[in-house]
Enzyme design. Structure first.
Site, PDB file in Angstrom:
ATOM      1  N   HIS A 177       0.860  -1.189   0.000  1.00 53.10           N
ATOM      2  CA  HIS A 177       0.000   0.000   0.000  1.00 53.10           C
ATOM      3  C   HIS A 177       0.895   1.238   0.000  1.00 53.10           C
ATOM      4  CE1 HIS A 177       1.096   0.190   4.223  1.00 53.10           C
ATOM      5  NE2 HIS A 177       0.606  -1.023   4.424  1.00 53.10           N
ATOM      6  N   GLY A 186       1.907   3.158   2.231  1.00 51.40           N
ATOM      7  CA  GLY A 186       2.924   3.205   3.291  1.00 51.40           C
ATOM      8  C   GLY A 186       4.213   2.555   2.801  1.00 51.40           C
ATOM      9  N   HIS A 187       4.077   1.360   2.212  1.00 57.28           N
ATOM     10  CA  HIS A 187       5.249   0.693   1.644  1.00 57.28           C
ATOM     11  C   HIS A 187       5.840   1.544   0.518  1.00 57.28           C
ATOM     12  CE1 HIS A 187       2.803  -2.940   3.015  1.00 57.28           C
ATOM     13  NE2 HIS A 187       3.937  -3.110   3.658  1.00 57.28           N
ATOM     14  N   GLN A 225       7.268 -14.883  12.900  1.00 56.75           N
ATOM     15  CA  GLN A 225       6.844 -13.716  13.680  1.00 56.75           C
ATOM     16  C   GLN A 225       5.346 -13.710  13.988  1.00 56.75           C
ATOM     17  OE1 GLN A 225       8.179 -10.925  10.516  1.00 56.75           O
ATOM     18  NE2 GLN A 225       6.366  -9.740  11.049  1.00 56.75           N
ATOM     19  N   LYS A 245       5.133   3.504  11.653  1.00 52.18           N
ATOM     20  CA  LYS A 245       3.849   2.866  11.987  1.00 52.18           C
ATOM     21  C   LYS A 245       4.092   1.752  13.005  1.00 52.18           C
ATOM     22  CE  LYS A 245      -0.079   0.499  11.094  1.00 52.18           C
ATOM     23  NZ  LYS A 245       0.228  -0.740  11.798  1.00 52.18           N
ATOM     24  N   ASP A 246       5.210   1.048  12.820  1.00 54.41           N
ATOM     25  CA  ASP A 246       5.606  -0.014  13.751  1.00 54.41           C
ATOM     26  C   ASP A 246       6.819   0.504  14.533  1.00 54.41           C
ATOM     27  OD1 ASP A 246       3.804  -2.246  12.647  1.00 54.41           O
ATOM     28  OD2 ASP A 246       4.818  -1.489  10.880  1.00 54.41           O
ATOM     29  N   LEU A 274      -2.285   3.323   7.262  1.00 55.96           N
ATOM     30  CA  LEU A 274      -2.419   2.250   6.277  1.00 55.96           C
ATOM     31  C   LEU A 274      -1.754   0.995   6.806  1.00 55.96           C
ATOM     32  CD1 LEU A 274      -1.747   4.154   2.942  1.00 55.96           C
ATOM     33  CD2 LEU A 274      -3.935   3.528   3.962  1.00 55.96           C
ATOM     34  N   SER A 275      -2.384  -0.136   6.520  1.00 58.55           N
ATOM     35  CA  SER A 275      -1.841  -1.420   6.952  1.00 58.55           C
ATOM     36  C   SER A 275      -2.369  -2.496   6.014  1.00 58.55           C
ATOM     37  CB  SER A 275      -2.293  -1.695   8.385  1.00 58.55           C
ATOM     38  OG  SER A 275      -2.142  -3.056   8.679  1.00 58.55           O
ATOM     39  N   SER A 276      -1.548  -3.505   5.743  1.00 55.91           N
ATOM     40  CA  SER A 276      -1.998  -4.591   4.861  1.00 55.91           C
ATOM     41  C   SER A 276      -3.255  -5.247   5.427  1.00 55.91           C
ATOM     42  CB  SER A 276      -0.913  -5.649   4.721  1.00 55.91           C
ATOM     43  OG  SER A 276       0.288  -5.051   4.312  1.00 55.91           O
TER      44      SER A 276
HETATM   45  P1  AMP Z   1       4.833  -5.033   6.621  1.00 52.90           P
HETATM   46  O1  AMP Z   1       4.688  -5.417   5.179  1.00 52.90           O
HETATM   47  O2  AMP Z   1       3.534  -4.752   7.294  1.00 52.90           O
HETATM   48  O3  AMP Z   1       5.734  -5.954   7.382  1.00 52.90           O
HETATM   49  O4  AMP Z   1       5.577  -3.625   6.610  1.00 52.90           O
HETATM   50  C1  AMP Z   1       6.789  -3.433   5.941  1.00 52.90           C
HETATM   51  C2  AMP Z   1       7.330  -2.085   6.334  1.00 52.90           C
HETATM   52  O5  AMP Z   1       6.399  -1.083   5.951  1.00 52.90           O
HETATM   53  C3  AMP Z   1       7.565  -1.941   7.841  1.00 52.90           C
HETATM   54  O6  AMP Z   1       8.766  -1.243   8.061  1.00 52.90           O
HETATM   55  C4  AMP Z   1       6.363  -1.132   8.269  1.00 52.90           C
HETATM   56  O7  AMP Z   1       6.601  -0.348   9.423  1.00 52.90           O
HETATM   57  C5  AMP Z   1       6.156  -0.235   7.065  1.00 52.90           C
HETATM   58  N1  AMP Z   1       4.770   0.278   7.036  1.00 52.90           N
HETATM   59  C6  AMP Z   1       3.636  -0.426   7.152  1.00 52.90           C
HETATM   60  N2  AMP Z   1       2.570   0.400   7.141  1.00 52.90           N
HETATM   61  C7  AMP Z   1       3.050   1.657   7.025  1.00 52.90           C
HETATM   62  C8  AMP Z   1       2.444   2.950   6.977  1.00 52.90           C
HETATM   63  N3  AMP Z   1       1.138   3.127   7.036  1.00 52.90           N
HETATM   64  N4  AMP Z   1       3.264   4.027   6.849  1.00 52.90           N
HETATM   65  C9  AMP Z   1       4.613   3.872   6.785  1.00 52.90           C
HETATM   66  N5  AMP Z   1       5.229   2.678   6.838  1.00 52.90           N
HETATM   67  C10 AMP Z   1       4.467   1.582   6.956  1.00 52.90           C
END
Ligand code: AMP
Length: 278
Positions: A30, A32-33, A57, A145-146, A179-181
């Protein structure tokens, strides 16, 4: 854009790259990525994005099985962003190396999400240790976000590697929700409510900042404000809150005396767990 699946191909593709930016993801990409990737492209000569849903995890099997996966869509996004390398390893390849030391969190690190998701961050650190060892990036990009994950990873990586870990701001939807997956798993009404909750917490953070934090009275008032918001969120949205608390911005300790801080939250809307920080 080069798609890489085997470690041997990875080595061939990147062994001469000494200014590589690395964006680890679990897919379900999304905006964010996308922001992390754009930052990497700005700061590094080449960018490598990994997509790997890391089983170690997940502290819940259903969560792992239901994690949103859409490789076709992800690759389209990555192609549009002109990413140089996409690494799609198998579980076997990543966990082939058996000799890495076991990761154990210190007691002081077993807070916030680490308290509620047993083994989660050990799994995150384990897999990122493996990725960084294989890739040797100049910079690894992570989302605020994390935030707890960012702090743990930054502190862990700097003990072993030259790689620096760069934090990127949280990207939000127009309604305020981060935003989040996993947001695709939310019902429409819950997505709307999560936006309303984010806005309430943004307001709470503002009022916490107006409190005098140079004495225990101000800090006590802050705790009362947090408690009030917690009760109102439970009443209005029927959420189950795991934690809503302030932590020191630098080391996540509870030392808030005149120190910059962040407000951290984790809650369930129906069965979906959301985290955020402000
Ligand atoms: P994930 O795919 O959820 O493991 O996230 C991969 C990376 O994207 C991690 O470093 C997350 O912190 C970052 N991430 C996820 N959501 C967001 C967001 N809304 N804004 C910025 N970074 C994000």
């Amino acid at each position: 854009m080069k798609l890489i699946k085997q470690i041997t191909d990875l080595n061939k593709a990147i062994n001469k790259e000494n200014e590589l930016g690395f964006v680890p993801t679990m897919g379900g990409l999304h905006k964010g990525h996308e922001y992390l990737i754009k930052e990497s492209k700005k700061k590094c000569k080449k960018t490598l994005v990994s997509i790997f849903v890391n089983p170690t995890q997940f502290n819940n099997k259903d969560d792992y099985n239901n994690y949103p996966r859409d490789l076709k869509k992800d690759l389209k996004i990555l192609k549009g962003l002109k990413v140089d390398f996409v690494y799609l390893p198998t579980i076997r390849q990543i966990y082939k190396e058996k000799k890495l030391p076991k990761i154990i969190l210190k007691k002081s690190q077993r807070i916030l999400c680490a308290k509620f998701r047993k083994g989660h961050f050990e799994g995150v650190l384990n897999v990122l240790n493996r990725f960084v060892k294989l890739i040797s990036p100049k910079i690894m990009f992570m989302g605020e976000k994390d935030y707890q994950q960012y702090i743990l990873v930054k502190d862990f990586i700097k003990q072993i590697y030259k790689t620096s870990v760069y934090p990127c701001k949280t990207i939000r939807d127009t309604n305020g929700v981060a935003l989040s997956s996993r947001n695709v798993l939310l019902k429409k009404v819950d997505l709307k409510n999560s936006g309303l909750i984010a806005n309430k917490l943004i307001k709470l953070k503002r009022s916490l900042y107006t409190q005098d934090r140079s004495n225990s009275i101000g800090l006590k008032k802050s705790k009362i404000l947090i408690q009030k918001t917690k009760s109102s969120l439970i009443e209005k949205f029927n959420v189950k809150i795991e934690y809503l608390e302030c932590r020191n911005l630098i080391d996540l300790s509870t030392d808030l005396y005149n120190k910059p801080f962040k407000l951290f939250v984790s809650y369930y809307l129906n069965d979906i767990r959301l985290i955020d920080n402000f």
